[in-house]
Design an enzyme around this catalytic site. Structure first.
Site, mmCIF file in Angstrom:
data_model
loop_
_atom_site.group_PDB
_atom_site.id
_atom_site.type_symbol
_atom_site.label_atom_id
_atom_site.label_comp_id
_atom_site.label_asym_id
_atom_site.label_seq_id
_atom_site.Cartn_x
_atom_site.Cartn_y
_atom_site.Cartn_z
ATOM 1 N N ASP A 132 -0.680 -7.441 1.204
ATOM 2 C CA ASP A 132 -0.035 -6.127 1.339
ATOM 3 C C ASP A 132 1.482 -6.306 1.489
ATOM 4 O OD1 ASP A 132 0.288 -3.451 1.570
ATOM 5 O OD2 ASP A 132 -0.529 -3.265 3.596
ATOM 6 N N SER B 60 4.100 2.087 8.345
ATOM 7 C CA SER B 60 3.709 1.123 7.320
ATOM 8 C C SER B 60 4.899 0.599 6.538
ATOM 9 C CB SER B 60 2.752 1.786 6.335
ATOM 10 O OG SER B 60 1.492 1.800 6.889
ATOM 11 N N HIS C 171 0.809 -1.217 0.000
ATOM 12 C CA HIS C 171 0.000 0.000 0.000
ATOM 13 C C HIS C 171 0.855 1.286 0.000
ATOM 14 C CE1 HIS C 171 0.239 0.024 4.528
ATOM 15 N NE2 HIS C 171 0.225 1.323 4.307
#
Ligand code: 4AZ
Length: 829
Positions: A680, A776, A632
């Site tokens: 992801d 992330s 992502h």
């Protein structure tokens, strides 16, 4: 009289008539005066002329001089451009090629490069190649061709191996593509539609169009195989079948690039056995042993490439013709580099047969890939016709590390199977599978369809009851595989579609003595499924060992990727986990949300990914030159442009990275789902490698195998430069760490409905410690108890806010992607 006036002589507009006096002269005097006046005028113009000519001389000299200087400058500039600048802007492009001349007899003299026969034949062929490319669109770029070898081959005629060199500017070089050059050669072959043959006429030479290959090649390969002085090229002939010819090479002080041409008798193949290789393990960037299915380093003819050392077990490869080419390269000299092996000429063997099974249920024999236990070549085919004595008995095939799945639209990269008219693709996996063909007559066709040689395949075959394929209590998955209840919820993706694991509460294996697992395919498969290892005790079967296997105790060979550095102590002595190049924090003895500052070198795999100059996501080093992050982070067109990213390694405080690299390539998982963040994960290839001297602060983290099971309650660490509070948008400058717990999957599922098998939850239910925006892509690092090594068990992915009670962070479950990583990262295969 024409008169010219100067300012003094100009008449005033008004003048007095009285001032004018008239003086009359006799005619002679008049004339002589006039002559004088004229003379005076002449005298004056001569002076002027003289002045003028001096001036003219000066200007003309100056102009002439300037012109001369200009011409000289132009000439120098042109010469400079022709001989220096143009050359500097030009590249030599090298291509290696191959074609088969039919109806041409091989004569032994062709082995001698200075024989009359070789010279005359190669001149003829060279003349044809020159004519083809000089008449093509690349005529101005084509420089020369060199015939490297003329050899016999099992298809008849002569095999011509050749080099071509093109010189082009950088701008033009992109147009000189290998497909274009191959098409030019093929288009020049005149074939006749009438005889439906691939053989045609190439300016008088009978050439098999199907044999034409042209590949871009390395300058170093061109120089080292065609150069003269320091060549290391050895031709070795196997003159009789079964004769083992040793191959040994040692390099200690210099860079080496050595080539071996292995040539066998007509009608035979070459079997090369590698016993040991000692090279720098850097994904074949500097050191490698490459095996080609030709007599030249032609890329599309690569059979295998060995990028790391091994000496525990030998491995062998088989060619598709009577020749093989080996290139051993070692650029980094750090100790001894070597390889040891031998080769022999073997006869071609058909593969397959007709097999009538017994009337009893159970496995009774083996079928194998061609030339097993050698790796099988990329081109081969086998066909088996099975028959059982009763119509209610079907044929079962049990593979050790392979599975058959129905073929989709895509091609098969590791074996193409046709079983009773249905198509399947084969995939290498890390546990056994059983394929049930529900018929008493089963025709199987297997085609090798890989780019490189593939590891040997063995399948046990036997009869089973078609009406009751699975043992009691078992169920059948959609793929036609029989999965026992014990395989359901065992932490493994047995059905290859996650269906058996989707509704599980916790991934555990039932290894009690009465468990069907004990009688199932999991026993004696080389993988320790039960914690006490009881499923692998008292085994008698020995899986053949090769380069991808790792010999362990009890004479069992354990698939290397499962045994070595996967966080599972497969060997009782822990030897399988002792020499891994990952997961160790050198030099460290030993706010994210609720975190604390880290120490220098504490998380040597932590990377900060900067997008357009600012910290944007985290990542982890998993091997030299490769990072893992979250898909992502690269979700739109701009974010997926590798040129806009930089990786900051060996960094604790933002801005103080010890090493910064540009990103060469971003590989986002092909199934990444932007809606629910499934799959992801992304891989990033660095443009430059950090120097060895930085290894104390930059280290890869180990990637867990698909077998590794993380239980709820286990403690791991999340690290990153992300926000310290959900609403505090100022990122910390110092890397933060927080110890969190793996949350049991049932709880995770009940919190977040759409959790998939590729996700795991981790955090504290109090919400006190968590990852947040900016973290992330960064690591969830877990230390394995046995070996003390650190594993990348999770990638920071998403969550409901940050640090909210009962809403833990969601992480990508990396163990689900070990084969995906292996597929893309060369050092992992
Ligand atoms: C994010 O937006 C993010 N609390 C990362 C982790 C979590 C939430 C959001 C988990 O990058």
């Amino acid at each position: 009289e024409g008169k010219s006036f100067n300012a003094m002589e100009t008449f005033p507009i008004f003048f007095k008539v009285s001032n004018i006096s008239v003086y009359v002269l006799p005619i002679e005097e008049k004339l002589s005066k006039r002559r004088n006046i004229r003379k005076k005028g002449k005298k004056k113009s001569k002076l002027q002329k003289k002045q003028k000519s001096t001036l003219w001389n000066f200007w003309s000299k100056l102009t002439l001089f300037t012109l001369l200087v200009f011409i000289v400058v132009v000439i120098i500039w042109t010469l400079l451009w022709i001989f220096v600048l143009k050359r500097a802007n030009e590249d030599a492009l090298y291509f290696a090629g191959l074609f088969r001349l039919v109806n041409k007899e091989f004569v032994p003299e062709y082995r001698e490069k200075d024989s009359r026969e070789f010279i005359s034949m190669t001149q003829n062929i060279q003349h044809v190649i020159n004519a083809v490319y000089r008449a093509s669109v690349f005529s101005r770029l084509y420089k020369q061709s060199t015939i490297s070898d003329l050899s016999n081959n099992n298809n008849g005629g002569l095999l011509v191996h050749f080099w071509m060199v093109f010189i082009a500017t950088k701008a033009k070089s992109q147009f000189v593509c290998e497909d274009c050059l191959s098409a030019i050669l093929k288009n020049s072959i005149q074939t006749s539609l009438a005889n439906r043959s691939s053989v045609g006429c190439l300016l008088g030479l009978p050439v098999d169009m199907d044999s034409v290959i042209v590949n871009a090649a390395l300058r170093s390969d061109y120089i080292s195989t065609t150069g003269t002085a320091s060549n290391c090229v050895t031709n070795i002939y196997a003159e009789e079948p079964g004769q083992m010819i040793p191959l040994n090479l040692h390099a200690s002080s210099e860079r080496v690039t050595c080539h071996f041409k292995l040539i066998g008798m007509l009608g035979h193949l070459i079997r090369l056995t590698i016993i040991s290789v000692e090279v720098e393990a850097d994904g074949c960037i500097t050191d490698s042993l490459t095996i080609y299915d030709s007599l030249m380093p032609i890329r599309s003819k690569t059979l295998y490439q060995i990028c790391e050392s091994f000496n525990s077990s030998s491995v062998s490869f088989v060619s598709t013709d009577n020749a093989m080419f080996l290139t051993f390269k070692s650029i980094q000299i750090k100790g001894l580099k070597s390889f040891h092996g031998h080769f022999e000429a073997i006869s071609q063997k058909p593969c397959g047969g007709t097999i009538l099974t017994k009337g009893s249920i159970g496995f009774e024999g083996n079928i194998t890939s061609p030339y097993s236990p050698s790796f099988y070549p990329p081109k081969c085919s086998c066909s088996w016709a099975f028959k059982t004595p009763h119509s209610d008995l079907g044929i079962a095939l049990k593979f050790y590390n392979y599975v058959l799945k129905q073929k989709g639209l895509k091609g098969c990269n590791h074996g193409w199977w046709k079983i009773n008219e249905k198509m399947y693709c084969g995939y290498y996996i890390d546990h056994p599978t059983v394929f049930y063909a529900g018929s008493s007559d089963v025709n199987i066709i297997f085609h090798c369809s890989s780019k490189l040689s593939d590891p040997p395949l063995t399948a046990e075959y036997g009869s089973y009851n078609i009406s009751k394929p699975c043992p009691t209590g078992d169920f059948t998955c959609s793929t036609g595989l029989c999965i026992s209840q014990s395989q359901h919820c065992n932490g493994l993706d047995d059905c290859f579609d996650e269906s058996d694991e989707l509704t599980c509460s916790i991934a555990v294996k039932d290894c009690s003595a009465s468990s069907p697992l004990k009688q199932s395919y999991f026993t004696c498969d080389g993988i320790k499924d039960c914690e006490d290892g009881s499923d692998e005790l008292n085994c008698t079967n020995v899986v053949p060992c090769n380069v991808i296997t790792y010999k362990c105790r009890n004479g069992l060979c354990i698939a290397k990727r499962n045994a070595k550095c996967d966080g599972i102590l497969d060997c009782a002595d822990g030897s399988d986990e002792s020499s891994c190049g990952c997961g160790i924090k050198p030099g460290v003895q030993s706010r994210i949300i609720g975190g604390s500052d880290v120490e220098d070198g504490e998380w040597p795999w932590q990377v900060s990914l900067h997008f357009s100059g600012s910290a944007y996501c985290g990542a982890s080093v998993i091997s030299k030159g490769w990072l893992v992050s979250a898909a992502h982070c690269f979700r739109d067109d701009r974010l997926s442009d590798p040129r806009l990213w930089t990786a900051h390694l060996g960094m604790r405080v933002q801005g103080n990275a010890i090493f910064i690299s540009e990103i060469k390539r971003i590989i986002v998982h092909e199934y990444y789902n932007t809606q629910n963040f499934d799959y992801d994960i992304a891989l990033l290839q660095l443009r430059s490698l950090w120097p060895e001297a930085m290894n104390s602060v930059i280290q890869p983290i180990c990637v867990p195998s698909s077998q590794q099971v993380l239980r709820g309650g286990e403690k791991c660490w999340v690290t990153g430069w992300g926000q310290r509070q959900e609403t505090d948008y100022k990122d910390p400058t110092t890397l933060q760490k927080a110890e969190i717990e793996i949350i049991n999957q049932t709880l995770c599922h009940s919190t977040y409905e759409f959790i998939t098998p590729r996700m795991l939850c981790a955090g504290l239910l109090s919400g006190k410690r968590d990852a947040c925006k900016g973290d992330s892509g960064g690591p969830l690092s877990c230390q394995m108890k046995g070996s003390g090594r650190w594993f990348l068990n999770g990638i920071v992915s998403w969550g409901y806010g940050c640090g909210r009670p009962n809403f833990p962070g969601v992480y990508t479950k990396v163990s689900k992607f070990s084969s995906w990583i292996e597929k893309h990262v060369p050092t992992f295969s």
